[in-house]
Design an enzyme around this catalytic site. Sequence first.
Site, PDB file in Angstrom:
ATOM      1  N   SER A 206       4.637   2.208   7.947  1.00  0.00           N
ATOM      2  CA  SER A 206       4.326   1.066   7.095  1.00  0.00           C
ATOM      3  C   SER A 206       5.519   0.673   6.243  1.00  0.00           C
ATOM      4  CB  SER A 206       3.153   1.380   6.171  1.00  0.00           C
ATOM      5  OG  SER A 206       1.948   1.028   6.751  1.00  0.00           O
TER       6      SER A 206
ATOM      7  N   ASP B 220       0.163  -7.615   1.415  1.00  0.00           N
ATOM      8  CA  ASP B 220       0.558  -6.213   1.546  1.00  0.00           C
ATOM      9  C   ASP B 220       2.076  -6.059   1.581  1.00  0.00           C
ATOM     10  OD1 ASP B 220       0.120  -3.483   1.640  1.00  0.00           O
ATOM     11  OD2 ASP B 220       0.057  -3.415   3.822  1.00  0.00           O
TER      12      ASP B 220
ATOM     13  N   HIS C  29       0.812  -1.218   0.000  1.00  0.00           N
ATOM     14  CA  HIS C  29       0.000   0.000   0.000  1.00  0.00           C
ATOM     15  C   HIS C  29       0.846   1.269   0.000  1.00  0.00           C
ATOM     16  CE1 HIS C  29       0.475  -0.158   4.507  1.00  0.00           C
ATOM     17  NE2 HIS C  29       0.457   1.146   4.375  1.00  0.00           N
TER      18      HIS C  29
END
Length: 392
Positions: free
Chosen positions: A242, A169, A139
């Site tokens: 992230s 992901d 993402h």
Amino acid sequence: MTTQTENRKSILKRGALLAGTAILGIGLAAGIADSALMQNHSAFAQPIQLSGTQATLPSFADLVDKVKPAVVSVRVKTQVAAAKDGQNLDDLPPELRRFFRDFGGEDGGRQSKPKPQMGMAQGSGFFVSQDGYVVTNNHVVENAVEVQLVTDAGKTLDAKVVGTDPRTDLALLKVKDGGSYPYVQLADAKARIGDWVLAIGNPFGLGGTVTAGIVSAQGRDIGSGPYDDFIQIDAPINRGNSGGPTFNQSGEVVGVNTAIYSPSGGNVGIAFAIPASTVRQVVDSLKKDGTVARGFIGVQIQPVTGEMADAIGLKEAKGALVAEAQGNGPAAKAGIRRGDTITAVNGEAIKDARELSRKIATFAPGAKTTITVFREGKSRDVTFEVGRQPAA
């Protein structure tokens, strides 16, 4: 009282729950040193000494010195198709539809085409090889048209996306320029609940931020996909983290930070990381083929409850109940049908439906596998070739 379902719904949607894609703002960057990290010594957390006595809290300074150079900030320029403004002419009455077409409508050619929308995003990543391969979250680089990595020394490196895997992901990047880069290794051993861990990343664009905590839980399912098997940690993780790594005390990556539980939008001490075992499998596939090929047997499954187990004669409520076997799928062709309970794969017992999904996904398409099914009070083995899972 808040129910479990309501708690699950309070986990933000993937775009908001993601611990990572921070809007590009403050430009302080995490990074890498000019020389490769030494891999021949341990960098464990050191106990603090106070007045000749040993304190209970460790110092992570040696560990940070060792691993921080391999962590980078990931800056991404994105492009997405813009939504088309105006009403669809097919929704208008015929006479108005002709009017708009004659005076500048869709067929008149005067209506301007919507321009793609450009954006900027930011996350974290880390080198996993000396020649410049970098792991981050899918993402973080989704819809990327330009990717840059920023080092600890402030150097900017252009990178390309080698491949992505939305189901876990994860994404693999590669620095465009040649060179020797500091890197870290993925842990072979599974992190234990209660272990100290260290997270490094780029929260809110601040870059090079180190936080510490413990492994709070294992095997978390947060509803993001069929292969949820997250490590839960309490090290503070925020937007921009992230794709960043979580380390054990030996300086090995035990997980890749991907999401937080946050009703308020800020850190509340519950973060989720993708286990190193999953990362290794995905990275190897992306490096080799640019994509991840997973096994597929073509069944819809559901958990086995205690009531179901009693009804069909199972001793324990374990395994995966086949709700449907796709007619053209490998399992159906091999004779597996609705109502069967899958209890083992290649002789290894299956705890539940989630475990079955994860295990089958690890098989390469074409691999021979033997599935044990419980039907009409008896167990039987069925052998067939695993198929290829359709693209997401």
